[in-house]
Design a protein around this motif. Structure first.
Motif, PDB file in Angstrom:
ATOM      1  N   LYS A   1       0.843  -1.192   0.000  1.00 36.64           N
ATOM      2  CA  LYS A   1       0.000   0.000   0.000  1.00 36.64           C
ATOM      3  C   LYS A   1       0.878   1.242   0.000  1.00 36.64           C
ATOM      4  O   LYS A   1       1.703   1.427   0.906  1.00 36.64           O
ATOM      5  CB  LYS A   1      -0.865   0.040   1.264  1.00 36.64           C
ATOM      6  CG  LYS A   1      -1.818  -1.111   1.408  1.00 36.64           C
ATOM      7  CD  LYS A   1      -3.022  -0.929   0.526  1.00 36.64           C
ATOM      8  CE  LYS A   1      -4.036  -2.041   0.809  1.00 36.64           C
ATOM      9  NZ  LYS A   1      -5.148  -2.012  -0.157  1.00 36.64           N
ATOM     10  N   LEU A   2       0.676   2.103  -0.968  1.00 35.52           N
ATOM     11  CA  LEU A   2       1.360   3.394  -0.988  1.00 35.52           C
ATOM     12  C   LEU A   2       0.685   4.318   0.013  1.00 35.52           C
ATOM     13  O   LEU A   2      -0.527   4.554  -0.077  1.00 35.52           O
ATOM     14  CB  LEU A   2       1.299   4.010  -2.387  1.00 35.52           C
ATOM     15  CG  LEU A   2       1.893   5.401  -2.521  1.00 35.52           C
ATOM     16  CD1 LEU A   2       3.377   5.402  -2.220  1.00 35.52           C
ATOM     17  CD2 LEU A   2       1.620   5.964  -3.914  1.00 35.52           C
ATOM     18  N   VAL A   3       1.436   4.834   0.971  1.00 30.67           N
ATOM     19  CA  VAL A   3       0.838   5.585   2.073  1.00 30.67           C
ATOM     20  C   VAL A   3       1.168   7.073   2.023  1.00 30.67           C
ATOM     21  O   VAL A   3       0.314   7.913   2.273  1.00 30.67           O
ATOM     22  CB  VAL A   3       1.300   4.985   3.419  1.00 30.67           C
ATOM     23  CG1 VAL A   3       0.742   5.776   4.584  1.00 30.67           C
ATOM     24  CG2 VAL A   3       0.865   3.526   3.513  1.00 30.67           C
ATOM     25  N   LYS A   4       2.404   7.414   1.703  1.00 29.83           N
ATOM     26  CA  LYS A   4       2.792   8.827   1.743  1.00 29.83           C
ATOM     27  C   LYS A   4       3.794   9.165   0.650  1.00 29.83           C
ATOM     28  O   LYS A   4       4.694   8.370   0.359  1.00 29.83           O
ATOM     29  CB  LYS A   4       3.443   9.172   3.096  1.00 29.83           C
ATOM     30  CG  LYS A   4       2.483   9.381   4.214  1.00 29.83           C
ATOM     31  CD  LYS A   4       3.156   9.851   5.490  1.00 29.83           C
ATOM     32  CE  LYS A   4       2.111   9.883   6.604  1.00 29.83           C
ATOM     33  NZ  LYS A   4       2.667  10.177   7.908  1.00 29.83           N
ATOM     34  N   ASP A   5       3.641  10.351   0.114  1.00 23.48           N
ATOM     35  CA  ASP A   5       4.684  10.989  -0.693  1.00 23.48           C
ATOM     36  C   ASP A   5       5.457  11.952   0.206  1.00 23.48           C
ATOM     37  O   ASP A   5       4.850  12.737   0.939  1.00 23.48           O
ATOM     38  CB  ASP A   5       4.070  11.820  -1.823  1.00 23.48           C
ATOM     39  CG  ASP A   5       3.647  10.988  -3.020  1.00 23.48           C
ATOM     40  OD1 ASP A   5       3.568   9.755  -2.886  1.00 23.48           O
ATOM     41  OD2 ASP A   5       3.382  11.589  -4.085  1.00 23.48           O
ATOM     42  N   THR A   6       6.754  11.919   0.130  1.00 23.73           N
ATOM     43  CA  THR A   6       7.581  12.823   0.931  1.00 23.73           C
ATOM     44  C   THR A   6       8.614  13.496   0.046  1.00 23.73           C
ATOM     45  O   THR A   6       9.511  12.832  -0.475  1.00 23.73           O
ATOM     46  CB  THR A   6       8.322  12.055   2.048  1.00 23.73           C
ATOM     47  OG1 THR A   6       7.389  11.220   2.732  1.00 23.73           O
ATOM     48  CG2 THR A   6       8.980  13.014   3.014  1.00 23.73           C
ATOM     49  N   PRO A   7       8.505  14.814  -0.135  1.00 21.91           N
ATOM     50  CA  PRO A   7       9.520  15.489  -0.953  1.00 21.91           C
ATOM     51  C   PRO A   7      10.867  15.481  -0.244  1.00 21.91           C
ATOM     52  O   PRO A   7      10.931  15.585   0.986  1.00 21.91           O
ATOM     53  CB  PRO A   7       8.976  16.910  -1.095  1.00 21.91           C
ATOM     54  CG  PRO A   7       8.079  17.106   0.088  1.00 21.91           C
ATOM     55  CD  PRO A   7       7.514  15.756   0.416  1.00 21.91           C
ATOM     56  N   ALA A   8      11.932  15.350  -1.014  1.00 28.21           N
ATOM     57  CA  ALA A   8      13.271  15.286  -0.428  1.00 28.21           C
ATOM     58  C   ALA A   8      14.212  16.196  -1.189  1.00 28.21           C
ATOM     59  O   ALA A   8      14.237  16.186  -2.417  1.00 28.21           O
ATOM     60  CB  ALA A   8      13.815  13.858  -0.459  1.00 28.21           C
ATOM     61  N   TYR A   9      14.957  16.997  -0.432  1.00 25.08           N
ATOM     62  CA  TYR A   9      15.997  17.825  -1.037  1.00 25.08           C
ATOM     63  C   TYR A   9      17.069  16.912  -1.601  1.00 25.08           C
ATOM     64  O   TYR A   9      17.397  15.867  -1.019  1.00 25.08           O
ATOM     65  CB  TYR A   9      16.583  18.737   0.045  1.00 25.08           C
ATOM     66  CG  TYR A   9      17.485  19.814  -0.489  1.00 25.08           C
ATOM     67  CD1 TYR A   9      16.968  20.889  -1.192  1.00 25.08           C
ATOM     68  CD2 TYR A   9      18.856  19.756  -0.302  1.00 25.08           C
ATOM     69  CE1 TYR A   9      17.793  21.891  -1.685  1.00 25.08           C
ATOM     70  CE2 TYR A   9      19.692  20.753  -0.783  1.00 25.08           C
ATOM     71  CZ  TYR A   9      19.150  21.817  -1.481  1.00 25.08           C
ATOM     72  OH  TYR A   9      19.979  22.792  -1.969  1.00 25.08           O
ATOM     73  N   ALA A  10      17.637  17.313  -2.732  1.00 24.64           N
ATOM     74  CA  ALA A  10      18.653  16.497  -3.392  1.00 24.64           C
ATOM     75  C   ALA A  10      19.765  16.128  -2.404  1.00 24.64           C
ATOM     76  O   ALA A  10      20.216  16.997  -1.685  1.00 24.64           O
ATOM     77  CB  ALA A  10      19.232  17.258  -4.582  1.00 24.64           C
ATOM     78  N   GLU A  11      20.205  14.837  -2.341  1.00 24.92           N
ATOM     79  CA  GLU A  11      19.692  13.778  -3.143  1.00 24.92           C
ATOM     80  C   GLU A  11      19.885  12.481  -2.401  1.00 24.92           C
ATOM     81  O   GLU A  11      20.967  11.881  -2.471  1.00 24.92           O
ATOM     82  CB  GLU A  11      20.451  13.747  -4.485  1.00 24.92           C
ATOM     83  CG  GLU A  11      19.925  12.660  -5.368  1.00 24.92           C
ATOM     84  CD  GLU A  11      20.464  12.657  -6.793  1.00 24.92           C
ATOM     85  OE1 GLU A  11      21.418  13.370  -7.112  1.00 24.92           O
ATOM     86  OE2 GLU A  11      19.896  11.894  -7.561  1.00 24.92           O
ATOM     87  N   PRO A  12      18.854  12.054  -1.674  1.00 27.50           N
ATOM     88  CA  PRO A  12      19.003  10.813  -0.896  1.00 27.50           C
ATOM     89  C   PRO A  12      19.276   9.609  -1.802  1.00 27.50           C
ATOM     90  O   PRO A  12      18.583   9.413  -2.792  1.00 27.50           O
ATOM     91  CB  PRO A  12      17.644  10.665  -0.199  1.00 27.50           C
ATOM     92  CG  PRO A  12      17.022  12.017  -0.252  1.00 27.50           C
ATOM     93  CD  PRO A  12      17.532  12.653  -1.504  1.00 27.50           C
ATOM     94  N   HIS A  13      20.267   8.839  -1.445  1.00 25.05           N
ATOM     95  CA  HIS A  13      20.594   7.669  -2.246  1.00 25.05           C
ATOM     96  C   HIS A  13      20.171   6.386  -1.586  1.00 25.05           C
ATOM     97  O   HIS A  13      19.713   5.470  -2.244  1.00 25.05           O
ATOM     98  CB  HIS A  13      22.105   7.625  -2.522  1.00 25.05           C
ATOM     99  CG  HIS A  13      22.459   8.376  -3.734  1.00 25.05           C
ATOM    100  ND1 HIS A  13      22.745   7.798  -4.938  1.00 25.05           N
ATOM    101  CD2 HIS A  13      22.537   9.702  -3.937  1.00 25.05           C
ATOM    102  CE1 HIS A  13      22.979   8.725  -5.831  1.00 25.05           C
ATOM    103  NE2 HIS A  13      22.878   9.892  -5.258  1.00 25.05           N
ATOM    104  N   ASP A  14      20.367   6.312  -0.306  1.00 31.23           N
ATOM    105  CA  ASP A  14      20.142   5.051   0.383  1.00 31.23           C
ATOM    106  C   ASP A  14      19.771   5.409   1.819  1.00 31.23           C
ATOM    107  O   ASP A  14      19.823   6.576   2.217  1.00 31.23           O
ATOM    108  CB  ASP A  14      21.424   4.210   0.338  1.00 31.23           C
ATOM    109  CG  ASP A  14      21.215   2.766   0.766  1.00 31.23           C
ATOM    110  OD1 ASP A  14      20.058   2.366   1.018  1.00 31.23           O
ATOM    111  OD2 ASP A  14      22.224   2.045   0.865  1.00 31.23           O
ATOM    112  N   ALA A  15      19.368   4.419   2.565  1.00 26.55           N
ATOM    113  CA  ALA A  15      18.902   4.675   3.921  1.00 26.55           C
ATOM    114  C   ALA A  15      19.104   3.426   4.765  1.00 26.55           C
ATOM    115  O   ALA A  15      19.312   2.329   4.241  1.00 26.55           O
ATOM    116  CB  ALA A  15      17.425   5.073   3.915  1.00 26.55           C
ATOM    117  N   SER A  16      19.045   3.622   6.069  1.00 29.01           N
ATOM    118  CA  SER A  16      18.928   2.519   7.010  1.00 29.01           C
ATOM    119  C   SER A  16      17.795   2.866   7.956  1.00 29.01           C
ATOM    120  O   SER A  16      17.618   4.037   8.310  1.00 29.01           O
ATOM    121  CB  SER A  16      20.227   2.309   7.797  1.00 29.01           C
ATOM    122  OG  SER A  16      21.238   1.754   6.974  1.00 29.01           O
ATOM    123  N   MET A  17      17.010   1.861   8.346  1.00 29.37           N
ATOM    124  CA  MET A  17      15.869   2.096   9.232  1.00 29.37           C
ATOM    125  C   MET A  17      16.001   1.197  10.449  1.00 29.37           C
ATOM    126  O   MET A  17      16.174  -0.013  10.303  1.00 29.37           O
ATOM    127  CB  MET A  17      14.564   1.797   8.484  1.00 29.37           C
ATOM    128  CG  MET A  17      13.356   2.543   9.053  1.00 29.37           C
ATOM    129  SD  MET A  17      11.748   1.983   8.403  1.00 29.37           S
ATOM    130  CE  MET A  17      11.997   1.974   6.646  1.00 29.37           C
TER     131      MET A  17
END
Lengths: 629, 629
Positions: free
Chosen positions: A482-498
């Protein structure tokens, strides 16, 4: 006289704007058709296809991702900031950006690169004013997050930084020798006892002007860094290049992909081969080689020859395994159970599954490839839910595809049968990250898809568009993604850890034992003058600095050592000095120093830039710089 | 020899950590009791009181502020970034940060301060690497937002910047002479034909070493700036200092507050007087004085004497009216109908209502004060809903108070009767902004309260806490104010403007006629060499730069002029050069230049840092720097 010529330059061929993505010319026509993505294949921007229809998207609101005022998020997400040079900390599922951590960039609100300590750290790491962060990875103990550190690479300048998660601040940067374009930033697990910098750009070694236009002499290396000392302890020379990487769960293997096994220097040549390499580094074997002295020392680092024709790769136990994987593979990640490394084809519609246990047994490393499901166009990166599913971004199709790992191993190579579901994302996803996907125990509820383009998704803000980091719920296998949220991001996220929120335990005030600067209490407030040097030691507290005024002579070298003596969390001060370009931040119990030359006579109102109390504006003191004559 | 002494320094008195906020010692005891805030008054952090109870807060979810995936917000909010030096663009009501606009800070992802044009702009504006943005105000025509420009001050270095809302980028910065600590950034309305920089820190004029420790000779000025040329056209010398300001709606008046009528240099002296000034500048009268040549030119600017004892303030029509307002008043804002200017008491529990029409008529300016409601502890700033209500932040009480403007005029001075409602905010609010509150026609639905402290509201992120920008619904007078969202904010938003989305019309690609650099098409790609200077002209397009390789000699001065020839919105490229500290961003149809000395021989892989296509990684070319010998 103006001399216009191309000399030994190689101009690129001119392209029309309708012919910009040569990817499509190189993928067999049948793949476009099979993916059912004829429309999507017309260009990187064109429309998307999905197994979901509009009704499914409308039901996104079924999933409650609301975090009411005053309540906390369940997860921290650490997103890289790309060529902004920073790291960002989000709460999930609210997707609120709670904090920024400057890493390779100077940033004045945190005083980073503005006080003596951080300025020197940046200067000693090359003196650059920016970097390109891609892969933030958090330290683990026994394949679980231990809340101690995060590490992130600088792709631009070949560096690696460490972020102390006690204080959420960068505390070490190493400028890695013998490499350029360090892409991956990954660890040897289960206990993060090595950090790996994955060399992308092949250059001469050393890169001092030799072999300038002889690409056959260029090299790329994997760099192993001690996570405590941040020293580079060894490097391995490889054939081709590398970009992404991931560690196995058992302390032995490290995997990297690469897109330029051709060792070429133009885009068309780099993507000419039908297969490139996944490299599997047998790290204990490499350490044995280093211990045995079988290396060349270059710029102070032991460099081991891990190229295909190296004697160290002879026989059945090479230090580096080269697996042939289609085509310019991009992402590689190890499954939570540690059984498989899965690499995405990028220019091929498949992912390739490598059986890690088998890799140690087979004579031909390619025999460790046990599955190759057909996923869609432009597969880049894969995340896991801990229930046996993989989630792979499809850059060209603008989708995330969910598929069954064991089914993919049982199916024929190239089969689409393991695909469970696809969901449209908006648009052109790069990395994606599922909750604790890089550990042995993913949480399986939230997934963030980092989309490079946002196009029409947000209010227009001029020619620099935000990216779109979309939150997707993956917790219900029956209902589907399920797509829940759009979140605008300043340039330029490449990867993440949660990481689950309770695995981190940040400090709310500083412990003066954790830094070298002298703690200045109200009683320590003093001014020391010696031979044109002035050392001002002062405390700060609501609503004043230790001195109402400080007088120096034009030309004096002035050092301020300033402590915020507050013991109340969230009660920050700063020391800002107008026209002297100074702002150092002072969290409770923190001391910072700043040194400058008082070269302009006049009155300068030193003030606190953090709104600290009702008398915040009145918290200011005068720096009086007397004229020299 | 080390010589330890305090010399002519004035150390501040030592305070215990239990005695940090002298505010409370100076407010009459009865005010604590009357506000019913005995608990809240124990310190800036202590608990809050409210007319709402927990049930009211729980009903926040009644208000739907959800913006589903793919849908747009109703408003843009422009928030200042404080000592980060930037401006941030939010969507409201989602409170998503859509974009950052670097203003006084260098920022690499947008290449701001990294290409020649923006580097020169920052250098010509003082060469500072940071600034302290407080008040972003948008240009208006006929008292309504016209979508052309935003203006924002640099409190630290006395500057004013303009942001072009066609491209959402800073296009001009003026370093204002004869002033330090420019706080307000406000306009003369209805048509934003002057921008005002409000001088906070009193310093000698000129500040060149004279009158160093003679505060009686220090001065503060109001600076009027032409919004088109960004030239300082005149300044007015005043008594005391100033901080915030706002323009009347009729092209005549400009109002400013100040906290230091005492003209003191220590915190305790600055807040010793029971009243300070609101200054009302009669701007056409000042322009007449300038036209008549009745000024002193200092550092190229006509400076008019607007001090109390100036001959220009003799008689019944002074150029600057001085109104006595309790106590260290902070915010001042003009009501949407243009009838009143309302100043908040800060160290007094009241706001003061000034009747603007009456101001022109009375002999004693103080007779224009027509109301003074008692609001609560630490009133700072006031916003409007267009329905006759005012909303004032109470810093000490951690509340927003809603009150009735006409009722306050009818009530006795000091009455609490005009208060309609209070709502807790979290915590210690500074500015607040209601939708289009600064225009003649506020929208009256959303209000953002910019709280300086967040304490326990978000996941902990170390000793540097985020602020908390809270979204409050004010659209239903019967139901009352509703707290809807907590939004963490990186340090340190001070003020904001909120504008309906359809009033802005940003460009999605650049118009080459809007900049001076030469547009380089594929056909223009060329290299020009002359006397140790190399000018590389090249285009960029998916997935390549104009040259596969560029060879220069060690020591060459190299200029790259690079155009992104894409015509597709959101398709950005950049030119990043490792180890040469270069990254310039190139939006579609944009050209930028960067100049550097090629002082290190070797191979440098120039690459595109915006993830532009499936072959993005392969979009790279070689800079070959040949050794000098």
């Amino acid at each position: 006289m103006t001399d216009t010529h191309s000399g030994n330059q190689t101009p690129t061929e001119s392209k029309s704007s309708d012919d910009r993505d040569p990817l499509f010319a190189r993928i067999p026509r049948r793949d476009f058709m099979k993916a059912g993505a004829a429309a999507g294949a017309m260009g990187a921007f064109a429309g998307c296809t999905s197994l979901l229809d509009d009704d499914d998207l409308a039901s996104a609101s079924d999933v409650d991702a609301t975090v009411p005022p005053g309540e906390h998020d369940d997860y921290y997400a650490f997103l890289s900031g790309g060529h902004s040079g920073e790291i960002r900390v989000y709460g999930v599922p609210s997707m609120r950006q709670i904090m920024r951590i400057p890493v390779f960039n100077k940033e004045s609100a945190r005083g980073y690169g503005h006080d003596d300590r951080t300025s020197e750290m940046l200067e000693n790491a090359g003196g650059y004013t920016w970097g390109d962060t891609h892969h933030p990875r958090l330290s683990q103990t026994n394949n679980d997050y231990d809340g101690r550190f995060a590490y992130v690479n600088d792709k631009a300048n070949g560096r690696m930084a460490r972020i102390d998660l006690k204080y959420f601040e960068t505390d070490a940067i190493v400028d890695i020798p013998n490499t350029q374009g360090v892409h991956g930033a990954c660890a040897r697990l289960p206990d993060t006892d090595l950090i790996f910098g994955v060399g992308e750009f092949r250059v001469p070694m050393p890169n001092d002007g030799r072999d300038l236009d002889d690409p056959s002499a260029y090299t790329s290396v994997l760099s192993a860094i001690d996570p405590e000392t941040m020293d580079v302890v060894w490097q391995v020379l490889v054939d081709g290049n590398m970009d992404n990487g991931d560690g196995g769960k058992d302390g032995r293997w490290f995997f990297s992909t690469g897109y330029n096994s051709e060792e070429a220097v133009t885009e068309s040549e780099m993507s000419s081969s039908e297969t490139d390499y996944v490299k599997a580094f047998d790290t204990p074997a490499i350490e044995e080689v280093v211990d045995a002295g079988e290396y060349e020392e270059v710029n102070g680092v032991p460099v081991v020859d891990g190229r295909k024709d190296s004697s160290l790769n002879d026989g059945s136990d090479p230090i580096v395994h080269y697996l042939d994987v289609p085509k310019s593979p991009h992402g590689v990640s190890v499954t939570p159970d540690g059984e498989y490394a899965i690499a995405s084809g990028k220019l091929d519609p498949t992912a390739t599954i490598i059986d890690i246990e088998r890799l140690a047994e087979v004579d031909d490393s390619n025999d460790a490839i046990v599955g190759q499901p057909r996923l869609g166009m432009g597969p880049l990166h894969t995340a896991y839910d801990g229930r046996g599913h993989a989630y792979t971004t499809l850059f060209v199709d603008s989708q995330v595809v969910k598929w069954d790992i064991e089914a993919a191993i049982e199916a024929e190579m190239g089969s689409e049968d393991p695909v469970i579901e696809k969901i449209d994302v908006h648009y052109n996803p790069g990395h994606l990250i599922a909750a604790e996907s890089y550990t042995a125990d993913p949480q399986g509820d939230w997934l963030i898809c980092l989309n490079k383009l946002s196009k029409d998704r947000f209010l227009p803000v001029g020619p620099v568009y935000p990216e779109n980091d979309q939150l997707i719920y993956i917790g219900d296998d029956d209902e589907g993604m399920k797509l829940v949220k759009d979140t605008p991001a300043y340039a330029e996220p490449h990867d993440a850890s949660m990481v689950k929120a309770d695995k981190l335990d940040p400090a709310s005030i500083y412990d003066p034992d954790d830094y070298e600067e002298e703690f200045i209490s109200a009683q320590d407030t003093d001014i020391i003058r010696e031979d044109g040097r002035v050392h001002v030691k002062m405390h700060s507290v609501r609503n004043q600095f230790g001195f109402h005024d400080v007088t120096v002579q034009e030309g004096d070298e002035v050092t301020f050592t300033v402590t915020n003596v507050e013991e109340t969390p969230d009660m920050l001060h700063s020391l800002a000095i107008p026209q002297y370009d100074i702002n150092i931040k002072l969290a409770p119990q923190e001391t910072r120093e700043v040194t400058f030359t008082a070269d302009e006579p006049g009155v300068y109102w030193m003030y606190c830039a953090f709104f600290c109390s009702a008398l915040h504006l009145e918290m200011r003191s005068r720096l009086l710089v007397e004229p020299a004559e």
